[in-house]
Design a protein around this motif. Structure first.
Motif, PDB file in Angstrom:
ATOM      1  N   GLU A 145       0.952  -1.234   0.049  1.00  7.58           N
ATOM      2  CA  GLU A 145       0.146   0.073   0.226  1.00  7.58           C
ATOM      3  C   GLU A 145       0.709   1.405  -0.083  1.00  7.58           C
ATOM      4  O   GLU A 145       0.398   2.167  -0.376  1.00  7.58           O
ATOM      5  CB  GLU A 145      -0.989  -0.007   1.103  1.00  7.58           C
ATOM      6  CG  GLU A 145      -1.999  -0.934   1.147  1.00  7.58           C
ATOM      7  CD  GLU A 145      -3.015  -0.917   2.508  1.00  7.58           C
ATOM      8  OE1 GLU A 145      -2.781   0.051   2.860  1.00  7.58           O
ATOM      9  OE2 GLU A 145      -3.674  -1.941   2.471  1.00  7.58           O
TER      10      GLU A 145
ATOM     11  N   SER B 214       0.322  -2.610  -6.800  1.00  7.19           N
ATOM     12  CA  SER B 214      -0.713  -2.731  -5.257  1.00  7.19           C
ATOM     13  C   SER B 214      -0.945  -4.404  -5.597  1.00  7.19           C
ATOM     14  O   SER B 214      -0.790  -5.075  -6.436  1.00  7.19           O
ATOM     15  CB  SER B 214      -1.834  -2.191  -5.577  1.00  7.19           C
ATOM     16  OG  SER B 214      -2.617  -2.425  -6.918  1.00  7.19           O
ATOM     17  N   GLN B 215      -1.685  -4.877  -4.232  1.00  6.67           N
ATOM     18  CA  GLN B 215      -1.937  -6.074  -4.299  1.00  6.67           C
ATOM     19  C   GLN B 215      -3.280  -6.636  -4.819  1.00  6.67           C
ATOM     20  O   GLN B 215      -4.192  -5.803  -4.225  1.00  6.67           O
ATOM     21  CB  GLN B 215      -1.753  -6.633  -2.665  1.00  6.67           C
ATOM     22  CG  GLN B 215      -2.045  -8.106  -2.452  1.00  6.67           C
ATOM     23  CD  GLN B 215      -1.872  -8.577  -1.019  1.00  6.67           C
ATOM     24  OE1 GLN B 215      -1.586  -9.645  -0.614  1.00  6.67           O
ATOM     25  NE2 GLN B 215      -2.133  -7.374  -0.209  1.00  6.67           N
TER      26      GLN B 215
ATOM     27  N   THR C 176       0.329  -0.401 -11.280  1.00  8.20           N
ATOM     28  CA  THR C 176      -0.490   0.912 -11.032  1.00  8.20           C
ATOM     29  C   THR C 176       0.316   1.842 -11.880  1.00  8.20           C
ATOM     30  O   THR C 176       1.422   2.206 -12.013  1.00  8.20           O
ATOM     31  CB  THR C 176      -0.678   1.337  -9.563  1.00  8.20           C
ATOM     32  OG1 THR C 176       0.418   1.386  -8.965  1.00  8.20           O
ATOM     33  CG2 THR C 176      -1.601   0.064  -8.973  1.00  8.20           C
TER      34      THR C 176
ATOM     35  N   ARG D 129      -3.794   4.987   0.177  1.00 11.23           N
ATOM     36  CA  ARG D 129      -3.994   4.645  -1.269  1.00 11.23           C
ATOM     37  C   ARG D 129      -5.388   4.653  -1.873  1.00 11.23           C
ATOM     38  O   ARG D 129      -5.538   5.098  -2.955  1.00 11.23           O
ATOM     39  CB  ARG D 129      -3.535   3.058  -1.440  1.00 11.23           C
ATOM     40  CG  ARG D 129      -3.629   2.320  -2.774  1.00 11.23           C
ATOM     41  CD  ARG D 129      -3.509   0.973  -2.934  1.00 11.23           C
ATOM     42  NE  ARG D 129      -1.757   1.090  -2.873  1.00 11.23           N
ATOM     43  CZ  ARG D 129      -1.023   1.147  -4.054  1.00 11.23           C
ATOM     44  NH1 ARG D 129      -1.510   1.254  -4.945  1.00 11.23           N
ATOM     45  NH2 ARG D 129       0.202   1.070  -3.636  1.00 11.23           N
ATOM     46  N   TYR D 130      -6.380   4.678  -1.184  1.00 11.10           N
ATOM     47  CA  TYR D 130      -7.730   4.712  -1.684  1.00 11.10           C
ATOM     48  C   TYR D 130      -8.419   5.925  -1.596  1.00 11.10           C
ATOM     49  O   TYR D 130      -9.697   6.110  -1.900  1.00 11.10           O
ATOM     50  CB  TYR D 130      -8.687   3.544  -0.797  1.00 11.10           C
ATOM     51  CG  TYR D 130      -7.924   2.248  -0.772  1.00 11.10           C
ATOM     52  CD1 TYR D 130      -8.220   1.484  -2.293  1.00 11.10           C
ATOM     53  CD2 TYR D 130      -7.504   1.805   0.309  1.00 11.10           C
ATOM     54  CE1 TYR D 130      -7.506   0.083  -2.109  1.00 11.10           C
ATOM     55  CE2 TYR D 130      -6.800   0.536   0.362  1.00 11.10           C
ATOM     56  CZ  TYR D 130      -7.066  -0.401  -0.754  1.00 11.10           C
ATOM     57  OH  TYR D 130      -6.404  -1.755  -0.941  1.00 11.10           O
TER      58      TYR D 130
END
Length: 565
Positions: free
Chosen positions: A224, A230-231, A253, A394-395
């Motif tokens: 993250e 990203s996972q 990404t 991240r989000y």
């Protein structure tokens, strides 16, 4: 002609009979009793189900009550009878017998006593104690911890269970062990060219490492904090007879960014509108090594030009050390030009923390025909030390970084007119976003710089002011040997791609060369809009000094666009 009405009539009769039978059907009830009033209270504390649609469900609950009593510590309890009181109610009678609160579990020398301390406050030389009602959870946790030690196929069981004294049981712990497992092969799925050095150095997952799935999952969460990957989902493991295969699922990404802004304001001397702006290009991981490259060109209304290029390669040749090289050229109208070159060795302590050490060399040239004492040719060299801490969110597409702390200190010397002087420097750039709720947040940033020297030259002073410093002032129009800037914004997120914010800035500076010091303020507002092209931002701000009033004519409008690709 009569066939269809008759069919409908029969259907309605059947539906009515079915509804009537359900209406008048009776549910079954259960009452559980103990041999004494106290035993009945204990059974009632289990909050068992009392109403059922059929006898099979009732009978299952009777057995479940017996199992709950066993787990509670009444291992000698028993079901005495199930009696039918009337057509719809039943009574289940139990005898609880002795209650065992504690169980003393003896273990062999192969057990790690540190693991036992996770589940018990009483760990002796060859046994530990635990409450009987938590025995199942205790054994599950022990088994999980032993699995994490590299033995995922181990099993636990209690044997030779006896009554030691009133309220305490005795048992022996037996472990069926298998050879410890290590990671034999790491397979990356989704992003096949994910840099192998990042698996080994960044995630710290290596071949022949003792297998621990819990630790692996925790390390994978560090993705993250990674900008370019990203996972996709949690890692998986394939066990064969003689090997362990670890599957890691990641995806690449968008991490390249193009940043630019256009600013314009009225020149107080010419009363004409003047423009300024910059271009900032960041390329990250295009060669799949985790490398980064930055190119910045800036030109502002003060006839100042800046060219800055920086390249960074982490985990050089698979080692934990990275290298960073940079070149900066600054030209102040026709007064002087300064060229700075630096080289640093970087060490990533963890995904959020890194340190670096390097050398900074600077050469400045006076471009004026006439000699001005405050501007002079000079050369300087510094040894620098940097620490960087970054925490991402991240989000959040609008504000991907929640906290950053960047501090650089340096010591060295500067030479001009064959005079060599020792100098020290310090630079701090830190910001934090305080998320009040999903829509409201407060942004705070502190930027400061300090150059300590016996004497100063104008072309070596620190420069600040503008959209990335104190807003409402021209870009790099302020000079000082010491300054500190506080930027604050109250942000309101209108939607996931639009926010508005206030601008409240304050600064303090000292310029020993010209014997000046003062306080500066900037006020305004702005907004940010996330579009398909990138993040579009507009700021309107006005600046003032401590003893000056605000003038709308001195206001600045800054427009920028950050595009990711």
């Amino acid at each position: 002609m009569l066939y269809m009405p008759l069919k409908i009539f029969l259907f309605l009769i059947g539906f009515w009979l079915l509804s009537t039978s359900q209406l008048y059907s009776q549910s079954l009830s259960l009452s559980a009793k103990g041999k004494t009033e106290n035993e009945t209270k204990i059974i009632d504390s289990l909050y068992y189900i009392k109403n059922f649609e059929d006898f099979a469900s009732l009978e299952k609950e009777v057995i479940d009550i017996k199992e709950k009593l066993l787990k509670l510590g009444y291992i000698e309890s028993g079901l005495l009878s199930i009696e039918k009181k009337n057509d719809s109610s039943y009574i289940a009678s139990y005898h609880l017998n002795h209650y065992y609160k504690t169980i003393k579990i003896y273990f062999g020398p192969s057990i790690n006593r540190n693991i036992l301390k996770l589940v018990s406050n009483t760990v002796k030389e060859n046994y530990f104690e635990t409450d009987f009602n938590t025995l199942e959870k205790t054994l599950q946790l022990l088994n999980s911890e032993i699995s994490n030690q590299g033995d995922p196929f181990s099993t636990l069981q209690l044997s030779n269970i006896k009554k030691e004294n009133e309220g305490t049981l005795y048992a022996e712990l037996q472990i069926t062990e298998q050879p410890q497992r290590t990671i034999d092969t790491i397979i990356i799925k989704g992003y096949d060219k994910f840099p192998k050095s990042y698996v080994k150095r960044y995630l710290k997952i290596r071949n022949k490492q003792l297998f621990n799935l819990k630790t692996i999952k925790e390390k994978m969460s560090d993705l993250e904090d990674l900008q370019f990957a990203s996972q996709i989902k949690e890692p998986e493991v394939l066990f064969t007879k003689d090997s362990t295969l670890l599957y890691i699922y990641v995806e690449k990404t968008k991490s390249n960014a193009f940043d630019g802004f256009l600013g314009f304001g009225t020149n107080t001397e010419t009363n004409k509108i003047e423009f300024d702006g910059y271009l900032n290009l960041n390329l990250v991981n295009n060669l799949n090594y985790g490398e980064s490259f930055r190119l910045l060109y800036k030109s502002d209304e003060s006839q100042q030009k800046t060219f800055d290029v920086k390249a960074k390669l982490p985990y050089l040749l698979g080692s934990p050390i990275g290298v960073e090289l940079s070149l900066n050229i600054f030209k102040k109208d026709s007064s002087f030009v300064t060229v700075s070159q630096s080289g640093k060795l970087d060490y990533i302590i963890s995904p959020k923390n890194s340190v670096s050490a390097g050398i900074l060399s600077t050469t400045s040239t006076n471009l004026l025909d006439n000699n001005i004492l405050s501007i002079n040719d000079y050369k300087s060299s510094f040894y620098t030390l940097n620490y960087l801490h970054t925490k991402r969110q991240r989000y959040n597409l609008l504000f991907p970084i929640n906290f950053q702390f960047d501090i650089t200190t340096g010591f060295g010397n500067r030479t001009f007119d064959d005079i060599k002087e020792s100098q020290n420097s310090l630079a701090i750039n830190s910001f934090k976003i305080f998320n009040l709720n999903d829509s409201n947040s407060i942004f705070t940033q502190i930027t400061s710089g300090y150059l300590k020297s016996d004497t100063y030259l104008e072309n070596e002073l620190l420069r600040f002011g503008g959209i990335n410093s104190i807003r409402g002032f021209e870009e790099n129009s302020l000079t000082a040997n010491l300054f500190g800037v506080i930027n604050t914004e109250y942000r309101y997120k209108v939607s996931n791609n639009l926010y508005i914010h206030s601008v409240i800035d304050a600064a303090y500076y000292e310029n020993e060369l010209f014997d000046k010091k003062g306080k500066l303020f900037g006020f305004g507002f702005g907004f940010g809009l996330l579009t398909k092209a990138g993040l579009f931002k507009l700021n309107y701000s006005s600046g003032k000094t401590e003893n000056q009033s605000f003038k709308i004519s001195d206001s600045k409008i800054h427009i920028s666009l950050i595009a990711k690709f």
